[in-house]
Design a protein around this motif. Structure first.
Motif, PDB file in Angstrom:
ATOM      1  N   GLU A   1      12.095 -15.808  -6.175  1.00  0.00           N
ATOM      2  CA  GLU A   1      12.997 -15.691  -5.239  1.00  0.00           C
ATOM      3  C   GLU A   1      13.385 -17.293  -4.735  1.00  0.00           C
ATOM      4  N   ASN A   2      12.358 -18.122  -5.031  1.00  0.00           N
ATOM      5  CA  ASN A   2      12.785 -19.564  -4.827  1.00  0.00           C
ATOM      6  C   ASN A   2      13.808 -20.121  -5.588  1.00  0.00           C
ATOM      7  N   ALA A   3      14.008 -19.580  -6.462  1.00  0.00           N
ATOM      8  CA  ALA A   3      15.102 -19.887  -7.644  1.00  0.00           C
ATOM      9  C   ALA A   3      16.127 -19.135  -7.740  1.00  0.00           C
ATOM     10  N   CYS A   4      16.489 -18.455  -6.595  1.00  0.00           N
ATOM     11  CA  CYS A   4      17.660 -17.592  -6.655  1.00  0.00           C
ATOM     12  C   CYS A   4      18.845 -18.163  -6.571  1.00  0.00           C
ATOM     13  N   SER A   5      18.946 -19.506  -5.912  1.00  0.00           N
ATOM     14  CA  SER A   5      19.996 -20.133  -5.572  1.00  0.00           C
ATOM     15  C   SER A   5      20.464 -20.792  -7.074  1.00  0.00           C
ATOM     16  N   ASP A   6      19.460 -21.057  -8.005  1.00  0.00           N
ATOM     17  CA  ASP A   6      19.868 -21.448  -9.401  1.00  0.00           C
ATOM     18  C   ASP A   6      20.265 -20.552 -10.227  1.00  0.00           C
ATOM     19  N   ALA A   7      19.883 -19.106  -9.954  1.00  0.00           N
ATOM     20  CA  ALA A   7      20.447 -18.047 -10.829  1.00  0.00           C
ATOM     21  C   ALA A   7      21.974 -17.628 -10.221  1.00  0.00           C
ATOM     22  N   LEU A   8      22.211 -17.620  -8.964  1.00  0.00           N
ATOM     23  CA  LEU A   8      23.765 -17.751  -8.205  1.00  0.00           C
ATOM     24  C   LEU A   8      24.538 -18.742  -8.800  1.00  0.00           C
ATOM     25  N   VAL A   9      24.022 -20.036  -9.120  1.00  0.00           N
ATOM     26  CA  VAL A   9      24.946 -21.309  -9.443  1.00  0.00           C
ATOM     27  C   VAL A   9      25.273 -20.630 -10.774  1.00  0.00           C
ATOM     28  N   ALA A  10      24.200 -20.392 -11.740  1.00  0.00           N
ATOM     29  CA  ALA A  10      24.375 -20.003 -12.997  1.00  0.00           C
ATOM     30  C   ALA A  10      25.547 -18.728 -13.135  1.00  0.00           C
TER      31      ALA A  10
END
Length: 171
Positions: free
Chosen positions: A102-111
């Protein structure tokens, strides 16, 4: 990255196998994208070279026109493959938002956002080159492929938007 930040964490042990597969697929897509980038440059140079061919005699004009057509076909096929790869990456990004750390969800959203834009841009490159095709059936076939990918991209982009709202509260 999201898979890497998820793997090895006790909290995400139940999705470790899925994240391992996601990571493997993402690496394969990265290598494919690198290859397609080189192929796209080569296709563009092929079209430029075809347009530079001499055209003083009927034979030269015919040879030039055939070279332009072949170059154009390549300039269509490569971005079509790029759009498909971007679509696959978009789907992986959504999985990363759904199951990843969950702490990396923004990275997945950016991808996912970048993959969506890459897909749309690649399809734009296909569409701009279609006008060079003389065969209506060939034109229609490529146009149908473009529409199919566009429809899938729109569906996945909407799903990504829903995830963005769920994870970040943002529209």
């Amino acid at each position: 990255m999201v898979a890497g930040l998820t793997l090895g964490r006790q909290r995400y042990a139940e999705v470790a196998e899925h994240m391992q597969e996601l990571q493997s697929q993402a690496h394969a897509l990265r290598h494919l994208a690198e290859r397609l980038m080189e192929e796209d440059s080569a296709a563009y140079l092929g079209v430029v070279a075809a347009y530079a061919l001499p055209r003083t005699t009927p034979e030269e004009r015919e040879k030039r026109q055939e070279a332009i057509l072949q170059g154009t076909r390549e300039a269509i096929k490569v971005p079509l493959a790029t759009a498909q790869a971007s679509l696959e990456l978009l789907a992986l990004a959504i999985q990363g938002v759904d199951k990843g750390n969950e702490n990396a969800c923004s990275d997945a959203l950016v991808a996912g956002t970048l993959a969506s834009g890459g897909c749309q841009g690649a399809l734009d490159n296909v569409l701009i080159n279609l006008d060079e095709l003389e065969d209506p059936e060939e034109y229609a076939g490529y146009l149908a492929q473009v529409q199919e990918i566009k429809d899938k991209e729109a569906k996945l982009a909407l799903e990504l938007k829903v995830w963005r709202k769920a994870r970040l509260g943002d529209d």
